[in-house]
Structures are given as C-alpha cells and as structure tokens.
Design an enzyme around this catalytic site. Structure first.
Site: not given
Ligand code: IMP
Ligand code: MG
Length: 191
Positions: A111-112, A115, A177
């Site tokens: 994963e990048d 969050d 990106r």
């Molecule tokens: P989650 O499902 O809330 O954990 O978010 C995961 C996905 O949201 C990541 O894989 C990112 O693609 C995107 N994401 C979360 N935070 C950021 C950010 O600060 N900048 C850009 N993309 C984000």
């Molecule tokens: Mg992502």
C-alpha cells in the site's frame, strides 16, 4: 543530452493551497532499502507474491522490489475510495481484480498509505475467501491519527501526521503522483 526536468521543488501551490516538503527522495529511498532487507530476511527460502493496490502503490512497489533479495512474483489490483479530491468517499470499490491464484501463497499487500484503514479492511476480507498461506501488509506511509478500522500493519515506512500528502504515487485529483518527494498540505498557509 536532454535537460533534467521535474526538479526538486520547495513548495507546491495548487490553487489557494500550499504543499511543503515532508519526506525527501533520499529519505524515502533509504527507508525502502531497509524495508526490503527486512522482508527479504523474513521470507528467506519462500517465494512471496507482492500485491500492489493501484493506483497509489505503483511507484513504491517498483522501488521496493528492486531491493528485495528473493524470488518473488507481483500482481496488482485496483481499488477506489477517494473519489477525486482530498476527502475519502468512505466507500471502496474493486475496479480491477487480481489475475493470479493466491491459494496457499505467501501474500504481501503493498500500500502507499493506510489512512482510515477502510481499504485494508476491505482487502483482508477479499483475501480471506481465497485461502492464502499467509498475508502481510507493507505500507510506505500511515496516518495512525486517523484510524477508523483496526488493522495490523507488518512493515511501515513512515508514520506521518493526519494531514493530506501528495507525491511519490499519492495524488491530488489524480495529479502529482510523479513527484519524487512527498509533500504535505500546509494548513497554516494563507492565514
Ligand atoms: P483508507 O482506506 O482511508 O486507509 O485510505 C487508503 C487510500 O486513500 C490510500 O491507499 C490512498 O490511495 C488514499 N489516501 C489516503 N490518504 C491520502 C493522502 O493524504 N493523499 C493522497 N491519497 C491518500
Ligand atoms: Mg491507495
């Protein structure tokens, strides 16, 4: 010889918003080598499948596996949770499925950023149906301050503040990106 473009920038202005440096290219690359060494050690003698979550993880995946000292395979699948801007839609959709059979394989999800944890939760549920031998998760970034779903992360590049970041695979409305460093929204700018 062509000129070097896409040079290192101090700040990035997007409309009224300002992004400032958070992690340099050197810091990111150094940490990736450490993560790759750790993974190579932990998986010695096995042939893991690295599975990247598109789009955000494509650069991290590519840099990471270059330093992994193991026979390994890669695949990608695509999720969408963020819509097109800075706020998560709170919903995850599967946009591209896996092409490989993960049954009885050692899977490493790449994963990048983790969050809220929603995407990872979705991925874990998806994989549970396919009987892999093991599943671990490596993420370049995590924002522990915004966790809404409890997730176990096995390898973390950097813990970062709960602020929006761009660069190194991470987008703002699909752009930025291609930045080699990671920039964070400066919430004090313009006040
Ligand atoms: P989650 O499902 O809330 O954990 O978010 C995961 C996905 O949201 C990541 O894989 C990112 O693609 C995107 N994401 C979360 N935070 C950021 C950010 O600060 N900048 C850009 N993309 C984000
Ligand atoms: Mg992502």
């Amino acid at each position: 010889m062509s000129e070097l473009i896409n040079s290192v920038k101090d700040t990035i202005k997007i409309g009224d918003e300002v992004f400032i440096p958070l992690l340099t290219e050197d810091q990111i690359q150094a940490r990736i080598k450490e993560l790759a060494a750790q993974i190579s050690n932990d998986y010695r003698g096995r042939v893991p499948v690295f599975i990247g979550v598109l789009n955000g993880s494509f650069i991290f995946m590519s840099d990471l596996i270059k330093w992994v000292d193991l026979d390994c395979e890669i695949d990608f699948f695509k999720l969408s949770s963020y819509g097109d801007a800075k706020i998560s839609s709170g919903k995850v959709t599967l946009l591209k499925e896996l092409n490989c059979d993960v049954t009885n394989r050692d899977i490493i999800i790449v994963e990048d950023i983790v969050d809220s944890g929603l995407s990872v939760k979705y991925i874990e549920d998806l994989f549970a149906e396919n009987n892999p031998k093991s599943i671990r998760l490596v993420t370049l970034l995590t924002k522990p301050g915004n966790r809404k779903y409890e997730v176990k992360i096995d390898y973390i590049g950097f813990n970062i503040p709960n602020k929006f970041v761009i660069g190194y695979g991470l987008d703002y409305a699909q752009k930025y990106r291609n930045l080699r460093s990671i920039y964070v929204l400066d919430e004090n700018a313009g006040i």
